[in-house]
Design a protein around this motif. Sequence first.
Motif, mmCIF file in Angstrom:
data_model
loop_
_atom_site.group_PDB
_atom_site.id
_atom_site.type_symbol
_atom_site.label_atom_id
_atom_site.label_comp_id
_atom_site.label_asym_id
_atom_site.label_seq_id
_atom_site.Cartn_x
_atom_site.Cartn_y
_atom_site.Cartn_z
ATOM 1 N N LEU A 43 13.439 -5.645 -6.403
ATOM 2 C CA LEU A 43 13.151 -6.695 -5.206
ATOM 3 C C LEU A 43 11.934 -6.023 -4.617
ATOM 4 C CD1 LEU A 43 16.540 -7.294 -3.275
ATOM 5 C CD2 LEU A 43 15.634 -8.508 -5.282
ATOM 6 N N HIS A 44 10.991 -7.053 -4.696
ATOM 7 C CA HIS A 44 9.613 -6.581 -4.116
ATOM 8 C C HIS A 44 9.410 -7.504 -3.020
ATOM 9 C CE1 HIS A 44 5.481 -4.917 -4.157
ATOM 10 N NE2 HIS A 44 5.085 -5.912 -4.050
ATOM 11 N N LEU A 45 9.322 -6.686 -1.802
ATOM 12 C CA LEU A 45 9.127 -7.422 -0.644
ATOM 13 C C LEU A 45 7.777 -7.329 -0.159
ATOM 14 C CD1 LEU A 45 12.592 -6.287 1.159
ATOM 15 C CD2 LEU A 45 12.142 -7.987 -0.296
ATOM 16 N N GLU A 46 6.776 -7.958 -0.213
ATOM 17 C CA GLU A 46 5.454 -7.895 0.254
ATOM 18 C C GLU A 46 4.899 -9.224 1.177
ATOM 19 O OE1 GLU A 46 2.179 -5.663 -1.955
ATOM 20 O OE2 GLU A 46 2.105 -7.811 -2.669
ATOM 21 N N SER A 47 4.489 -9.262 2.124
ATOM 22 C CA SER A 47 3.612 -10.428 2.674
ATOM 23 C C SER A 47 2.534 -10.577 2.418
ATOM 24 C CB SER A 47 3.972 -10.397 4.436
ATOM 25 O OG SER A 47 3.539 -11.210 4.895
ATOM 26 N N VAL A 48 1.917 -11.797 2.458
ATOM 27 C CA VAL A 48 0.667 -12.067 1.881
ATOM 28 C C VAL A 48 -0.137 -13.035 2.976
ATOM 29 C CG1 VAL A 48 0.696 -11.498 -0.388
ATOM 30 C CG2 VAL A 48 1.240 -13.784 0.435
ATOM 31 N N VAL A 49 0.472 -13.057 4.089
ATOM 32 C CA VAL A 49 0.448 -13.900 5.134
ATOM 33 C C VAL A 49 -0.591 -13.138 6.254
ATOM 34 C CG1 VAL A 49 1.125 -15.215 7.224
ATOM 35 C CG2 VAL A 49 2.454 -15.211 5.193
ATOM 36 N N GLU A 50 -1.719 -13.382 6.368
ATOM 37 C CA GLU A 50 -2.782 -12.751 7.091
ATOM 38 C C GLU A 50 -3.354 -11.655 6.439
ATOM 39 O OE1 GLU A 50 -1.837 -12.351 11.072
ATOM 40 O OE2 GLU A 50 -1.360 -14.501 11.514
ATOM 41 N N GLU A 51 -2.376 -10.758 6.084
ATOM 42 C CA GLU A 51 -2.858 -9.528 5.168
ATOM 43 C C GLU A 51 -1.750 -8.863 4.506
ATOM 44 O OE1 GLU A 51 -2.603 -5.537 7.247
ATOM 45 O OE2 GLU A 51 -2.201 -6.854 8.996
ATOM 46 N N GLU A 170 10.525 -11.643 -5.934
ATOM 47 C CA GLU A 170 9.718 -11.457 -4.964
ATOM 48 C C GLU A 170 9.947 -12.392 -3.828
ATOM 49 O OE1 GLU A 170 5.862 -11.872 -6.643
ATOM 50 O OE2 GLU A 170 5.638 -9.686 -7.132
ATOM 51 N N PRO A 171 11.097 -12.250 -3.077
ATOM 52 C CA PRO A 171 11.464 -13.221 -2.006
ATOM 53 C C PRO A 171 10.239 -13.344 -0.987
ATOM 54 C CG PRO A 171 13.099 -11.492 -2.111
ATOM 55 C CD PRO A 171 11.722 -10.937 -2.950
ATOM 56 N N LYS A 172 10.042 -14.640 -0.628
ATOM 57 C CA LYS A 172 9.017 -14.896 0.275
ATOM 58 C C LYS A 172 9.224 -14.360 1.742
ATOM 59 C CE LYS A 172 7.311 -18.953 -2.396
ATOM 60 N NZ LYS A 172 6.881 -20.410 -2.233
ATOM 61 N N ILE A 173 8.194 -13.503 2.132
ATOM 62 C CA ILE A 173 8.458 -13.073 3.639
ATOM 63 C C ILE A 173 7.158 -13.342 4.206
ATOM 64 C CG2 ILE A 173 10.263 -11.531 3.071
ATOM 65 C CD1 ILE A 173 8.097 -9.570 3.204
ATOM 66 N N ALA A 174 7.128 -13.318 5.564
ATOM 67 C CA ALA A 174 5.746 -13.291 6.249
ATOM 68 C C ALA A 174 5.819 -12.064 7.302
ATOM 69 C CB ALA A 174 5.683 -14.818 7.159
ATOM 70 N N TYR A 175 4.527 -11.709 7.546
ATOM 71 C CA TYR A 175 4.148 -10.640 8.512
ATOM 72 C C TYR A 175 3.040 -11.224 9.304
ATOM 73 C CZ TYR A 175 2.035 -6.265 10.229
ATOM 74 O OH TYR A 175 1.574 -5.377 11.184
ATOM 75 N N GLN A 176 3.644 -11.156 10.866
ATOM 76 C CA GLN A 176 2.608 -11.597 12.033
ATOM 77 C C GLN A 176 2.485 -10.357 12.804
ATOM 78 O OE1 GLN A 176 5.808 -13.289 11.288
ATOM 79 N NE2 GLN A 176 4.656 -14.797 10.053
ATOM 80 N N VAL A 177 1.263 -10.152 13.229
ATOM 81 C CA VAL A 177 0.895 -9.171 14.030
ATOM 82 C C VAL A 177 1.391 -9.588 15.563
ATOM 83 C CG1 VAL A 177 -1.001 -7.716 14.992
ATOM 84 C CG2 VAL A 177 -1.032 -8.478 12.627
ATOM 85 N N ARG A 178 2.320 -9.276 15.823
ATOM 86 C CA ARG A 178 2.995 -9.573 17.172
ATOM 87 C C ARG A 178 4.323 -8.344 17.374
ATOM 88 N NH1 ARG A 178 7.701 -12.136 15.487
ATOM 89 N NH2 ARG A 178 7.532 -13.336 13.843
ATOM 90 N N SER A 179 4.607 -8.251 18.887
ATOM 91 C CA SER A 179 5.531 -7.458 19.061
ATOM 92 C C SER A 179 6.910 -8.097 19.267
ATOM 93 C CB SER A 179 5.052 -6.795 20.674
ATOM 94 O OG SER A 179 5.060 -7.794 21.358
ATOM 95 N N GLY A 180 7.970 -7.355 19.006
ATOM 96 C CA GLY A 180 9.086 -7.767 19.266
ATOM 97 C C GLY A 180 9.555 -8.488 17.958
#
Length: 249
Positions: A43-51, A170-180
Amino acid sequence: MRRKSLFQIRMLIVILITGAFTHAVRADTIERADLDRTNKLVLHLESVVEEVKPEGGAKVEIYQIATMEYRGSDLGYVYTDDWKELTTDLSKETSEDEILQMRDLAESKNLTGIEKASDEDGNVCYPDLPQGVYLVVQTDEVQHFSVFEPFLVYLPCIEENHWKYDVTAEPKIAYQVRSGARDPNEPDPTPSTVPEEPVNPPKEDTTPKLPQTGQLNWPIPVLLVTGTFLVSAGIIVRLAGRKEDEEEL
Protein backbone atom coordinates in the motif's frame (compact mmCIF):
# COMPACT_ATOMS: atom_id res chain seq x y z
CA MET A 1 -3.44 -24.53 -65.50
CA ARG A 2 -3.95 -20.88 -64.75
CA ARG A 3 -7.08 -21.53 -62.67
CA LYS A 4 -5.22 -24.17 -60.63
CA SER A 5 -2.42 -21.71 -59.84
CA LEU A 6 -4.88 -19.03 -58.75
CA PHE A 7 -6.73 -21.53 -56.52
CA GLN A 8 -3.51 -22.60 -54.80
CA ILE A 9 -2.50 -18.99 -54.15
CA ARG A 10 -5.91 -18.18 -52.68
CA MET A 11 -5.80 -21.20 -50.38
CA LEU A 12 -2.35 -20.16 -49.15
CA ILE A 13 -3.66 -16.69 -48.31
CA VAL A 14 -6.61 -18.14 -46.36
CA ILE A 15 -4.28 -20.40 -44.33
CA LEU A 16 -1.93 -17.52 -43.48
CA ILE A 17 -4.77 -15.20 -42.42
CA THR A 18 -6.33 -17.93 -40.27
CA GLY A 19 -3.00 -18.56 -38.56
CA ALA A 20 -2.54 -14.86 -37.85
CA PHE A 21 -5.95 -14.57 -36.16
CA THR A 22 -5.45 -17.78 -34.20
CA HIS A 23 -2.14 -16.49 -32.82
CA ALA A 24 -3.75 -13.21 -31.77
CA VAL A 25 -6.51 -14.97 -29.83
CA ARG A 26 -4.15 -17.36 -28.02
CA ALA A 27 -1.85 -14.50 -27.03
CA ASP A 28 -4.74 -12.87 -25.11
CA THR A 29 -5.89 -16.03 -23.31
CA ILE A 30 -5.55 -15.87 -19.50
CA GLU A 31 -3.76 -18.79 -17.92
CA ARG A 32 -5.12 -20.60 -14.86
CA ALA A 33 -4.23 -18.83 -11.60
CA ASP A 34 -1.74 -20.53 -9.27
CA LEU A 35 -3.71 -20.53 -6.02
CA ASP A 36 -0.90 -22.23 -4.10
CA ARG A 37 1.46 -19.33 -4.71
CA THR A 38 1.87 -16.60 -2.06
CA ASN A 39 1.13 -12.97 -2.87
CA LYS A 40 2.58 -9.60 -1.93
CA LEU A 41 0.53 -6.50 -1.20
CA VAL A 42 2.07 -3.02 -0.99
CA LEU A 43 0.00 0.00 0.00
CA HIS A 44 1.48 3.32 -1.05
CA LEU A 45 0.03 6.24 0.92
CA GLU A 46 0.92 9.51 -0.73
CA SER A 47 -1.04 12.73 -1.09
CA VAL A 48 -0.76 14.85 -4.21
CA VAL A 49 -3.06 17.62 -2.97
CA GLU A 50 -1.17 20.93 -2.83
CA GLU A 51 2.11 19.08 -2.50
CA VAL A 52 3.40 15.53 -2.82
CA LYS A 53 3.83 14.16 0.66
CA PRO A 54 3.93 10.51 1.85
CA GLU A 55 1.81 9.61 4.86
CA GLY A 56 4.12 8.01 7.37
CA GLY A 57 2.91 6.44 10.61
CA ALA A 58 -0.55 5.54 9.37
CA LYS A 59 -1.87 2.26 10.76
CA VAL A 60 -3.55 -0.08 8.30
CA GLU A 61 -5.30 -3.37 9.05
CA ILE A 62 -6.21 -6.02 6.47
CA TYR A 63 -8.68 -8.89 6.86
CA GLN A 64 -8.95 -11.95 4.67
CA ILE A 65 -12.70 -12.22 4.13
CA ALA A 66 -12.74 -14.93 1.46
CA THR A 67 -10.63 -17.52 -0.32
CA MET A 68 -10.52 -18.40 -4.01
CA GLU A 69 -11.18 -21.82 -5.51
CA TYR A 70 -11.79 -23.26 -8.95
CA ARG A 71 -15.09 -24.94 -9.69
CA GLY A 72 -14.32 -26.57 -12.97
CA SER A 73 -13.01 -23.74 -15.10
CA ASP A 74 -14.75 -21.02 -13.05
CA LEU A 75 -12.99 -19.16 -10.24
CA GLY A 76 -15.24 -18.74 -7.20
CA TYR A 77 -15.04 -17.08 -3.79
CA VAL A 78 -15.77 -18.66 -0.39
CA TYR A 79 -16.17 -16.53 2.74
CA THR A 80 -13.97 -17.46 5.69
CA ASP A 81 -15.60 -18.53 8.97
CA ASP A 82 -15.69 -15.03 10.52
CA TRP A 83 -17.41 -13.59 7.45
CA LYS A 84 -19.89 -16.32 6.51
CA GLU A 85 -22.89 -14.16 7.34
CA LEU A 86 -22.07 -11.83 4.43
CA THR A 87 -24.20 -12.19 1.32
CA THR A 88 -22.32 -9.88 -1.05
CA ASP A 89 -21.47 -11.55 -4.36
CA LEU A 90 -17.71 -11.04 -4.62
CA SER A 91 -17.70 -12.04 -8.29
CA LYS A 92 -19.48 -8.75 -9.06
CA GLU A 93 -18.60 -5.13 -8.42
CA THR A 94 -18.88 -4.32 -4.71
CA SER A 95 -20.54 -1.08 -3.68
CA GLU A 96 -19.13 1.37 -1.14
CA ASP A 97 -22.01 0.68 1.25
CA GLU A 98 -21.32 -3.06 1.16
CA ILE A 99 -17.64 -2.47 1.95
CA LEU A 100 -18.56 -0.19 4.85
CA GLN A 101 -20.84 -2.95 6.19
CA MET A 102 -17.85 -5.29 6.11
CA ARG A 103 -15.81 -2.81 8.13
CA ASP A 104 -18.65 -2.43 10.64
CA LEU A 105 -18.90 -6.21 10.95
CA ALA A 106 -15.18 -6.44 11.78
CA GLU A 107 -15.62 -3.79 14.49
CA SER A 108 -18.78 -5.32 15.98
CA LYS A 109 -17.21 -8.79 16.20
CA ASN A 110 -13.82 -7.43 17.36
CA LEU A 111 -12.11 -9.31 14.56
CA THR A 112 -8.34 -9.20 14.39
CA GLY A 113 -6.56 -8.69 11.09
CA ILE A 114 -2.96 -7.94 10.21
CA GLU A 115 -2.07 -4.41 11.31
CA LYS A 116 1.01 -2.50 10.18
CA ALA A 117 2.15 1.12 10.07
CA SER A 118 3.36 2.96 6.98
CA ASP A 119 7.04 3.88 6.83
CA GLU A 120 8.43 7.35 6.14
CA ASP A 121 7.90 6.82 2.42
CA GLY A 122 4.23 6.01 2.98
CA ASN A 123 4.57 2.30 2.21
CA VAL A 124 2.91 -0.60 4.02
CA CYS A 125 4.14 -4.01 2.89
CA TYR A 126 2.37 -7.35 3.40
CA PRO A 127 4.54 -10.16 1.98
CA ASP A 128 3.64 -13.84 1.75
CA LEU A 129 -0.14 -13.49 1.82
CA PRO A 130 -2.26 -16.48 0.81
CA GLN A 131 -4.66 -16.05 -2.11
CA GLY A 132 -8.02 -14.52 -1.34
CA VAL A 133 -10.07 -11.35 -1.03
CA TYR A 134 -8.87 -8.80 1.55
CA LEU A 135 -10.61 -5.89 3.25
CA VAL A 136 -8.21 -2.96 3.78
CA VAL A 137 -9.01 -0.46 6.54
CA GLN A 138 -7.07 2.50 7.95
CA THR A 139 -7.42 2.28 11.73
CA ASP A 140 -6.17 5.71 12.81
CA GLU A 141 -5.77 9.27 11.60
CA VAL A 142 -2.48 11.08 10.99
CA GLN A 143 -2.34 14.84 11.51
CA HIS A 144 -2.96 16.85 8.32
CA PHE A 145 -3.93 13.71 6.35
CA SER A 146 -7.38 12.48 5.45
CA VAL A 147 -8.31 8.84 6.05
CA PHE A 148 -8.82 6.63 2.99
CA GLU A 149 -12.06 4.73 2.65
CA PRO A 150 -12.04 0.92 3.16
CA PHE A 151 -11.64 -1.11 -0.03
CA LEU A 152 -11.19 -4.67 -1.27
CA VAL A 153 -8.12 -6.21 -2.87
CA TYR A 154 -8.10 -9.46 -4.82
CA LEU A 155 -4.89 -11.53 -4.58
CA PRO A 156 -3.93 -12.45 -7.18
CA CYS A 157 -5.56 -10.00 -9.58
CA ILE A 158 -5.64 -9.69 -13.37
CA GLU A 159 -3.51 -7.03 -15.02
CA GLU A 160 -2.98 -6.83 -18.80
CA ASN A 161 -4.62 -10.25 -19.21
CA HIS A 162 -2.19 -12.00 -16.85
CA TRP A 163 -2.38 -12.95 -13.19
CA LYS A 164 -0.41 -10.59 -10.96
CA TYR A 165 0.80 -11.88 -7.59
CA ASP A 166 2.63 -8.71 -6.47
CA VAL A 167 0.02 -5.97 -6.15
CA THR A 168 0.46 -2.29 -5.32
CA ALA A 169 -2.55 -0.23 -4.23
CA GLU A 170 -2.61 3.55 -3.91
CA PRO A 171 -5.54 4.69 -1.77
CA LYS A 172 -6.60 8.28 -2.31
CA ILE A 173 -5.69 10.55 0.58
CA ALA A 174 -5.38 14.31 0.96
CA TYR A 175 -2.87 16.47 2.79
CA GLN A 176 -3.85 19.92 4.00
CA VAL A 177 -1.58 22.38 5.77
CA ARG A 178 -3.63 22.95 8.91
CA SER A 179 -3.43 22.04 12.57
CA GLY A 180 -5.44 19.44 14.39
CA ALA A 181 -7.36 16.48 13.08
CA ARG A 182 -9.58 16.43 10.01
CA ASP A 183 -12.42 18.95 9.99
CA PRO A 184 -15.63 16.99 10.66
CA ASN A 185 -17.42 19.21 8.12
CA GLU A 186 -14.92 18.33 5.42
CA PRO A 187 -16.37 16.01 2.74
CA ASP A 188 -15.17 12.44 2.79
CA PRO A 189 -12.24 11.73 0.48
CA THR A 190 -12.97 10.17 -2.86
CA PRO A 191 -13.07 6.35 -2.99
CA SER A 192 -9.76 4.56 -3.35
CA THR A 193 -8.47 3.58 -6.75
CA VAL A 194 -7.21 0.05 -6.25
CA PRO A 195 -6.75 -3.03 -8.41
CA GLU A 196 -9.89 -4.95 -7.44
CA GLU A 197 -9.81 -7.09 -10.57
CA PRO A 198 -10.60 -9.81 -11.13
CA VAL A 199 -14.21 -9.32 -10.16
CA ASN A 200 -15.53 -12.01 -12.46
CA PRO A 201 -12.55 -13.81 -14.10
CA PRO A 202 -13.29 -15.35 -17.51
CA LYS A 203 -13.50 -19.08 -17.98
CA GLU A 204 -10.36 -20.94 -18.92
CA ASP A 205 -9.77 -21.33 -22.67
CA THR A 206 -11.94 -18.31 -23.46
CA THR A 207 -10.90 -14.94 -24.76
CA PRO A 208 -10.87 -12.48 -21.82
CA LYS A 209 -12.15 -8.94 -21.95
CA LEU A 210 -9.35 -6.56 -22.88
CA PRO A 211 -8.55 -3.60 -20.56
CA GLN A 212 -11.13 -0.84 -20.99
CA THR A 213 -9.01 1.66 -22.89
CA GLY A 214 -11.69 2.43 -25.46
CA GLN A 215 -9.99 0.66 -28.31
CA LEU A 216 -8.85 -2.76 -29.42
CA ASN A 217 -5.19 -2.78 -30.37
CA TRP A 218 -4.65 -6.41 -31.32
CA PRO A 219 -6.45 -6.29 -34.73
CA ILE A 220 -4.06 -3.59 -36.01
CA PRO A 221 -0.98 -5.81 -36.57
CA VAL A 222 -3.25 -8.59 -37.86
CA LEU A 223 -4.80 -6.26 -40.44
CA LEU A 224 -1.37 -4.96 -41.46
CA VAL A 225 -0.09 -8.51 -41.99
CA THR A 226 -3.27 -9.44 -43.87
CA GLY A 227 -2.95 -6.40 -46.11
CA THR A 228 0.65 -7.27 -46.89
CA PHE A 229 -0.35 -10.81 -47.86
CA LEU A 230 -3.16 -9.57 -50.11
CA VAL A 231 -0.92 -7.07 -51.91
CA SER A 232 1.82 -9.68 -52.36
CA ALA A 233 -0.70 -12.23 -53.61
CA GLY A 234 -2.07 -9.75 -56.13
CA ILE A 235 1.38 -9.11 -57.53
CA ILE A 236 2.08 -12.84 -57.76
CA VAL A 237 -1.21 -13.55 -59.53
CA ARG A 238 -0.61 -10.73 -61.98
CA LEU A 239 2.92 -11.88 -62.82
CA ALA A 240 1.77 -15.50 -63.13
CA GLY A 241 -1.03 -14.50 -65.49
CA ARG A 242 1.28 -12.40 -67.63
CA LYS A 243 3.79 -15.24 -67.89
CA GLU A 244 1.10 -17.73 -68.96
CA ASP A 245 -0.23 -15.26 -71.56
CA GLU A 246 3.27 -14.89 -73.02
CA GLU A 247 3.66 -18.69 -73.16
CA GLU A 248 0.32 -19.05 -74.99
CA LEU A 249 1.51 -16.53 -77.59
